[in-house]
Motif scaffolding. Structure first.
Motif, PDB file in Angstrom:
ATOM      1  N   GLY A 480       0.792  -1.222   0.000  1.00  0.00           N
ATOM      2  CA  GLY A 480       0.000   0.000   0.000  1.00  0.00           C
ATOM      3  C   GLY A 480       0.824   1.272   0.000  1.00  0.00           C
ATOM      4  N   LYS A 481       2.155   1.145   0.108  1.00  0.00           N
ATOM      5  CA  LYS A 481       3.016   2.331   0.133  1.00  0.00           C
ATOM      6  C   LYS A 481       3.442   2.725  -1.274  1.00  0.00           C
ATOM      7  CE  LYS A 481       4.956   1.991   4.779  1.00  0.00           C
ATOM      8  NZ  LYS A 481       6.200   1.994   5.583  1.00  0.00           N
ATOM      9  N   GLN A 482       3.924   3.957  -1.405  1.00  0.00           N
ATOM     10  CA  GLN A 482       4.502   4.436  -2.649  1.00  0.00           C
ATOM     11  C   GLN A 482       5.875   4.994  -2.309  1.00  0.00           C
ATOM     12  OE1 GLN A 482       2.004   6.841  -5.168  1.00  0.00           O
ATOM     13  NE2 GLN A 482       0.122   5.988  -4.303  1.00  0.00           N
ATOM     14  N   ALA A 483       6.909   4.249  -2.687  1.00  0.00           N
ATOM     15  CA  ALA A 483       8.253   4.661  -2.290  1.00  0.00           C
ATOM     16  C   ALA A 483       9.290   3.936  -3.128  1.00  0.00           C
ATOM     17  CB  ALA A 483       8.486   4.361  -0.810  1.00  0.00           C
ATOM     18  N   ILE A 484      10.490   4.505  -3.150  1.00  0.00           N
ATOM     19  CA  ILE A 484      11.663   3.859  -3.732  1.00  0.00           C
ATOM     20  C   ILE A 484      12.709   3.793  -2.630  1.00  0.00           C
ATOM     21  CG2 ILE A 484      13.507   3.997  -5.445  1.00  0.00           C
ATOM     22  CD1 ILE A 484      11.586   5.494  -7.269  1.00  0.00           C
ATOM     23  N   THR A 485      13.183   2.608  -2.341  1.00  0.00           N
ATOM     24  CA  THR A 485      14.132   2.452  -1.246  1.00  0.00           C
ATOM     25  C   THR A 485      15.109   1.333  -1.574  1.00  0.00           C
ATOM     26  OG1 THR A 485      14.340   2.163   1.146  1.00  0.00           O
ATOM     27  CG2 THR A 485      12.705   0.794   0.036  1.00  0.00           C
ATOM     28  N   THR A 486      16.151   1.232  -0.784  1.00  0.00           N
ATOM     29  CA  THR A 486      17.191   0.218  -0.995  1.00  0.00           C
ATOM     30  C   THR A 486      17.260  -0.704   0.217  1.00  0.00           C
ATOM     31  OG1 THR A 486      18.508   1.700  -2.370  1.00  0.00           O
ATOM     32  CG2 THR A 486      19.656  -0.169  -1.386  1.00  0.00           C
ATOM     33  N   ILE A 487      17.420  -1.999  -0.037  1.00  0.00           N
ATOM     34  CA  ILE A 487      17.637  -2.947   1.060  1.00  0.00           C
ATOM     35  C   ILE A 487      18.877  -3.780   0.769  1.00  0.00           C
ATOM     36  CG2 ILE A 487      15.184  -3.105   1.656  1.00  0.00           C
ATOM     37  CD1 ILE A 487      15.195  -5.902   0.330  1.00  0.00           C
ATOM     38  N   GLN A 488      19.564  -4.191   1.823  1.00  0.00           N
ATOM     39  CA  GLN A 488      20.705  -5.093   1.704  1.00  0.00           C
ATOM     40  C   GLN A 488      20.196  -6.527   1.579  1.00  0.00           C
ATOM     41  OE1 GLN A 488      23.910  -3.892   1.547  1.00  0.00           O
ATOM     42  NE2 GLN A 488      22.912  -1.873   1.608  1.00  0.00           N
ATOM     43  N   LEU A 489      20.871  -7.342   0.779  1.00  0.00           N
ATOM     44  CA  LEU A 489      20.449  -8.731   0.595  1.00  0.00           C
ATOM     45  C   LEU A 489      21.088  -9.678   1.605  1.00  0.00           C
ATOM     46  CD1 LEU A 489      20.281  -9.162  -3.278  1.00  0.00           C
ATOM     47  CD2 LEU A 489      18.435  -8.770  -1.653  1.00  0.00           C
ATOM     48  N   LYS A 490      21.996  -9.149   2.418  1.00  0.00           N
ATOM     49  CA  LYS A 490      22.556  -9.945   3.509  1.00  0.00           C
ATOM     50  C   LYS A 490      21.898  -9.526   4.811  1.00  0.00           C
ATOM     51  CE  LYS A 490      27.062 -11.382   1.755  1.00  0.00           C
ATOM     52  NZ  LYS A 490      28.530 -11.389   1.980  1.00  0.00           N
ATOM     53  N   CYS A 491      21.464 -10.513   5.574  1.00  0.00           N
ATOM     54  CA  CYS A 491      20.778 -10.241   6.832  1.00  0.00           C
ATOM     55  C   CYS A 491      21.696  -9.466   7.776  1.00  0.00           C
ATOM     56  CB  CYS A 491      20.347 -11.560   7.478  1.00  0.00           C
ATOM     57  SG  CYS A 491      19.652 -11.378   9.127  1.00  0.00           S
ATOM     58  N   PRO A 492      21.235  -8.346   8.349  1.00  0.00           N
ATOM     59  CA  PRO A 492      22.068  -7.552   9.266  1.00  0.00           C
ATOM     60  C   PRO A 492      22.505  -8.316  10.514  1.00  0.00           C
ATOM     61  CG  PRO A 492      20.165  -6.284   8.527  1.00  0.00           C
ATOM     62  CD  PRO A 492      19.945  -7.691   8.072  1.00  0.00           C
ATOM     63  N   ILE A 493      21.797  -9.401  10.859  1.00  0.00           N
ATOM     64  CA  ILE A 493      22.144 -10.158  12.069  1.00  0.00           C
ATOM     65  C   ILE A 493      22.977 -11.391  11.734  1.00  0.00           C
ATOM     66  CG2 ILE A 493      21.227 -11.491  14.016  1.00  0.00           C
ATOM     67  CD1 ILE A 493      18.854  -9.598  14.085  1.00  0.00           C
ATOM     68  N   SER A 494      22.490 -12.232  10.806  1.00  0.00           N
ATOM     69  CA  SER A 494      23.190 -13.490  10.508  1.00  0.00           C
ATOM     70  C   SER A 494      24.268 -13.340   9.444  1.00  0.00           C
ATOM     71  CB  SER A 494      22.186 -14.548  10.050  1.00  0.00           C
ATOM     72  OG  SER A 494      21.655 -14.214   8.770  1.00  0.00           O
ATOM     73  N   LYS A 495      24.211 -12.250   8.659  1.00  0.00           N
ATOM     74  CA  LYS A 495      25.127 -12.006   7.534  1.00  0.00           C
ATOM     75  C   LYS A 495      24.950 -13.029   6.413  1.00  0.00           C
ATOM     76  CE  LYS A 495      26.735  -8.768  10.148  1.00  0.00           C
ATOM     77  NZ  LYS A 495      26.197  -7.395   9.972  1.00  0.00           N
ATOM     78  N   LYS A 496      23.812 -13.725   6.419  1.00  0.00           N
ATOM     79  CA  LYS A 496      23.497 -14.692   5.374  1.00  0.00           C
ATOM     80  C   LYS A 496      22.516 -14.072   4.376  1.00  0.00           C
ATOM     81  CE  LYS A 496      25.728 -18.160   7.357  1.00  0.00           C
ATOM     82  NZ  LYS A 496      26.918 -18.802   6.757  1.00  0.00           N
ATOM     83  N   LYS A 497      22.414 -14.695   3.204  1.00  0.00           N
ATOM     84  CA  LYS A 497      21.508 -14.221   2.168  1.00  0.00           C
ATOM     85  C   LYS A 497      20.061 -14.269   2.659  1.00  0.00           C
ATOM     86  CE  LYS A 497      20.648 -15.066  -2.777  1.00  0.00           C
ATOM     87  NZ  LYS A 497      21.009 -15.959  -3.902  1.00  0.00           N
ATOM     88  N   ILE A 498      19.303 -13.226   2.393  1.00  0.00           N
ATOM     89  CA  ILE A 498      17.910 -13.162   2.842  1.00  0.00           C
ATOM     90  C   ILE A 498      17.029 -13.930   1.860  1.00  0.00           C
ATOM     91  CG2 ILE A 498      15.932 -11.653   3.294  1.00  0.00           C
ATOM     92  CD1 ILE A 498      17.929  -9.482   4.132  1.00  0.00           C
ATOM     93  N   LEU A 499      16.497 -15.069   2.319  1.00  0.00           N
ATOM     94  CA  LEU A 499      15.618 -15.894   1.493  1.00  0.00           C
ATOM     95  C   LEU A 499      14.174 -15.821   1.978  1.00  0.00           C
ATOM     96  CD1 LEU A 499      17.888 -19.060   1.118  1.00  0.00           C
ATOM     97  CD2 LEU A 499      17.628 -17.153  -0.472  1.00  0.00           C
TER      98      LEU A 499
END
Length: 583
Positions: A480-499
Motif C-alpha cells: 500500500g506504500k509508494q516509495a523507492i528504497t534500498t535494502i541489503q540482501l545480507k541479513c544484518p544479524i546473521s550475515k546470510k543471504k535473505i531468502l
C-alpha cells in the motif's frame, strides 16, 4: 408470452471428487513436456536454495499427502515452492459444491492468485517429486520429513529438535556422503550373506555412538558388523570432540573417521519406509529383507486397551493404531505445543507435581512416547500408543463395543475430544501432541532406573530456550506504500543471504532480516529476546514474515544469477519491482 424465459435451466450435474481425481491424473499422464517443465521450475529454485524440506503433509488440511499438486497459476508464476497441496483435500475444501464448480476459477488459499480453466484438469500441475516418491513406495505409507537436494536429486529423512538443527548445520558433509559410490561389501544384505545369517533375527536401529534412532545409517568401510552410526551424530562428534575414534562395538577394532564412512543403502531404504517412532526391525529370512516389527510380539499398550481372539485381528488393529501414532509423532505441532506448555508452567510447579516418568498409569508399560492432549494443564503424560487407541475408537464408535469401554475424552485431564466438521476445526490427530522435551530426556537418560523427576528438572533448567514466535498472517508494512528504497540482501544479524524476509513487530523500516536467525536463536548462538534491532533499536516481541516481499525476492533471484549486495525496491500501491541497486 415468452415460454423460454420461464423455462427453468437444468440443474448442474455435480462432479464427484473421485471422478475428478481420476480425470486430473489421466490428464497429467498425457501432459506434454511435464518433466521438462517441472525440472525448469526446480532449476529456478535451485538458484535460490539447494534444498527443500518435504514433510508430506498438506499445507491446507495438515493431513498426509496422497497426490500432490500445484494450482496452475502458482506453478507458472514460481510461487511458494515449499508449500504442498493434496488434490483430494483441496477439492473437498474448495470444489465440492455446485457454486464452486460453476465458477471456473480457483483461488489459491496461500498466495491468493487465481487459476482460470475450462476443464478442471487444466487447473492443476503435479508435484512430480512427491508423487514419484509416493508411487514408487520409497518412503512408506506415512513418510517421514525429508530434506531434498535439488542439485544432486538426493534425499534423506530429518531428525527432530536439536538433532535436526545439527543436521542442517552439516548439510554439505551429508550431501557429499549421499553422492558417494555405494560399497557393496558394506550393505546390510551383503553382510547377512557374509555371516550366513539364515534365520530371523531382531535388529535395533539405534546409533552406536548417540543411542538415538538412526536416520542416515553409516559405518566405516572397515567395519563388518550389522550395527551402524547415525551420520549427523558422527559429524557432530568429529566437529566437537575428536576427529577419529575406535569403533564402539566391542568386537570391532576399526578406526572411525569421516573419509572412511559409507552409506548402508539397504538399511537406509528400510528406514525410509519404517514407522518414524520405531527403533527396531526384524530380518525376515523368507523374504530376505528388513521389516517393521509388527508380528514379533503383541504390543501390551494395545492389549491393555482391548482383547483379540485371532492374531490376524490383532495385526490389522495394530496397523491402524500405528498409523495414528506415526501421524502424531511426525506432526509439526509437537515442538510448538511443547514450548507453549513449558512456558506456561514454571519449574517450581513441575517440581511440586508428583510425576510418573517410567510407567504409563493406564497400561503399566514403559512410557516411550510421552504425550498429552492440547487442553491438558497437568505435567503427567501417558504413552502415545495407548492414547492412539482412544483416538481410533473415537473416530470409529463401533470399536467401543470391541474395547468394552467407550472413551470420548483425554484419559489424563478428562477434557472431551472433538470431531473435525469444518475446515477451521482442529483435526483429531492435532488434539494430542508428543512432549518433545520429556521424550528427549527419556531418550538421553542412560539406564531406565535412572529416569527421575529431579534430573528432569535439571534437564529443563539447563536446556530451556525461550521460543521466538514468527507470525505469517499479518500484512507486509510495504503493502500500500509508494516509495523507492534500498535494502541489503545480507541479513544484518546473521550475515546470510535473505531468502525468507522477516521483521520485528516494532520495526517500521523496509530492511528485513532472514528467518534463519530463528535457528541461530534455537541452537543458542544468539538470544533474540535480549538483543535489539540493529537498525531501529526496538525490542523484538515477535517477528512478522513478509510474504509480499518474499515472493518477489524469489522471482528476482531466479532471474538474476549474478550476486549483488543490495537491491532497489520500487513500491507502488500493491506492486513491487526489484532491481539491482546499480540499475
Amino acid at each position: 408470452m415468452n415460454t423460454e424465459a420461464n423455462t427453468p435451466k437444468p440443474a448442474q450435474v455435480l462432479m464427484e471428487i473421485p471422478t475428478i481425481i481420476l480425470e486430473v491424473k489421466k490428464a497429467h499422464e498425457q501432459y506434454p513436456n511435464i518433466e521438462k517443465e517441472f525440472e525448469e521450475r526446480t532449476k529456478k529454485f535451485s538458484n535460490l536454495t539447494q534444498t527443500m524440506t518435504v514433510n508430506f503433509e498438506c499445507s491446507l488440511s495438515k493431513e498426509p499427502i496422497k497426490y500432490a499438486v500445484y494450482l496452475a497459476e502458482c506453478f507458472k508464476s514460481f510461487r511458494h515452492y515449499d508449500t504442498l497441496i493434496d488434490l483430494e483435500q483441496f477439492l473437498k475444501l474448495y470444489f465440492s459444491n455446485a457454486t464452486q464448480q460453476a465458477a471456473k476459477v480457483l483461488q489459491c488459499p496461500i498466495c491468493k492468485s487465481q487459476t482460470k480453466f475450462e476443464k478442471i484438469e487444466q487447473a492443476f500441475f503435479p508435484h512430480l517429486l512427491i508423487n514419484q516418491l509416493r508411487s514408487k513406495k520409497q518412503c512408506g505409507e506415512f513418510p517421514q520429513h525429508m530434506m531434498y537436494n535439488f542439485v544432486d536429486k538426493t534425499f534423506y529423512p530429518l531428525h527432530k529438535g536439536k538433532m535436526g538443527s545439527l543436521q542442517n548445520a552439516y548439510f554439505e558433509q551429508i550431501a557429499k556422503l549421499m553422492k558417494k559410490e555405494i560399497m557393496p561389501q558394506s550393505q546390510f544384505y551383503q553382510l547377512v550373506q557374509k555371516w550366513n545369517a539364515n534365520f530371523n533375527f531382531l535388529f535395533y536401529n539405534n546409533c552406536s555412538l548417540s543411542s538415538m534412532k538412526v536416520m542416515i545409517p553409516v559405518r566405516s568401510q572397515n567395519c563388518n558388523h550389522f550395527e551402524v552410526y547415525d551420520l549427523t551424530a558422527l559429524l557432530h562428534h568429529f566437529d566437537k570432540k575428536e576427529k577419529q575414534f575406535k569403533c564402539k562395538r566391542p568386537d570391532c577394532n576399526s578406526i572411525i573417521k569421516e573419509e572412511d564412512l559409507c552409506l548402508d543403502q539397504d538399511l537406509f531404504n528400510s528406514c525410509l519406509k519404517s514407522y518414524s517412532f520405531r527403533f527396531s526391525f526384524i530380518y525376515n529370512k523368507e523374504k530376505r529383507q528388513l521389516e517393521d516389527i509388527l508380528e514379533e510380539k503383541q504390543d501390551i499398550n494395545l492389549i491393555k486397551y482391548r482383547s483379540f481372539t485371532k492374531l490376524s485381528e490383532y495385526l490389522n488393529y495394530q496397523s491402524k493404531i500405528y498409523k495414528i501414532v506415526d501421524q502424531i509423532y511426525t506432526s509439526l505441532i509437537n515442538q510448538e505445543k511443547t514450548e507453549e506448555f513449558y512456558q506456561k508452567h514454571s519449574l517450581d510447579k513441575i517440581a511440586s507435581e508428583k510425576l510418573e516418568f517410567k510407567f504409563c498409569q493406564f497400561t503399566g508399560q514403559r512410557i516411550e512416547l510421552p504425550c498429552r492432549c492440547i487442553r491438558c494443564e497437568q505435567i503427567q503424560t501417558c504413552d502415545l500408543r495407548y492414547m492412539s487407541c482412544i483416538l481410533y475408537q473415537f473416530q470409529n464408535p463401533a470399536e467401543g463395543k470391541m474395547a468394552g469401554n467407550i472413551i470420548d475424552h483425554c484419559p489424563l485431564c478428562k477434557n472431551p475430544f472433538t470431531k473435525k466438521q469444518k475446515p477451521k476445526d482442529t483435526a483429531l490427530h492435532e488434539q494430542v501432541y508428543v512432549d518433545v522435551k520429556m521424550m528427549n530426556f527419556i531418550t538421553i537418560t542412560t539406564g531406565f532406573v535412572n529416569i527421575n523427576q529431579k534430573d528432569f528438572i535439571n534437564y529443563l533448567n539447563n536446556k530451556l530456550i525461550t521460543k521466538v514466535i514468527v507470525k505469517n498472517d499479518q500484512e507486509s508494512i510495504l503493502k500500500g506504500k509508494q516509495a523507492i528504497t534500498t535494502i541489503q540482501l545480507k541479513c544484518p544479524i546473521s550475515k546470510k543471504k535473505i531468502l525468507r524476509p522477516i521483521r520485528g513487530n516494532n520495526c517500521t523500516h523496509a530492511q528485513p532480516f532472514d528467518q534463519g536467525i530463528i535457528d541461530l536463536h534455537q541452537n543458542g548462538t544468539i538470544d533474540l529476546n535480549q538483543i535489539k534491532c540493529p537498525i531501529c533499536q526496538t525490542k523484538f516481541d515477535y517477528f512478522i514474515e513478509d510474504n509480499f516481499l518474499k515472493d518477489q525476492l524469489q522471482i528476482f533471484f531466479s532471474y538474476n544469477l549474478e550476486e549483488c549486495d543490495a537491491v532497489r525496491l520500487s513500491i507502488m500501491n500493491d506492486k513491487i519491482q526489484i532491481k539491482p541497486r546499480n540499475q
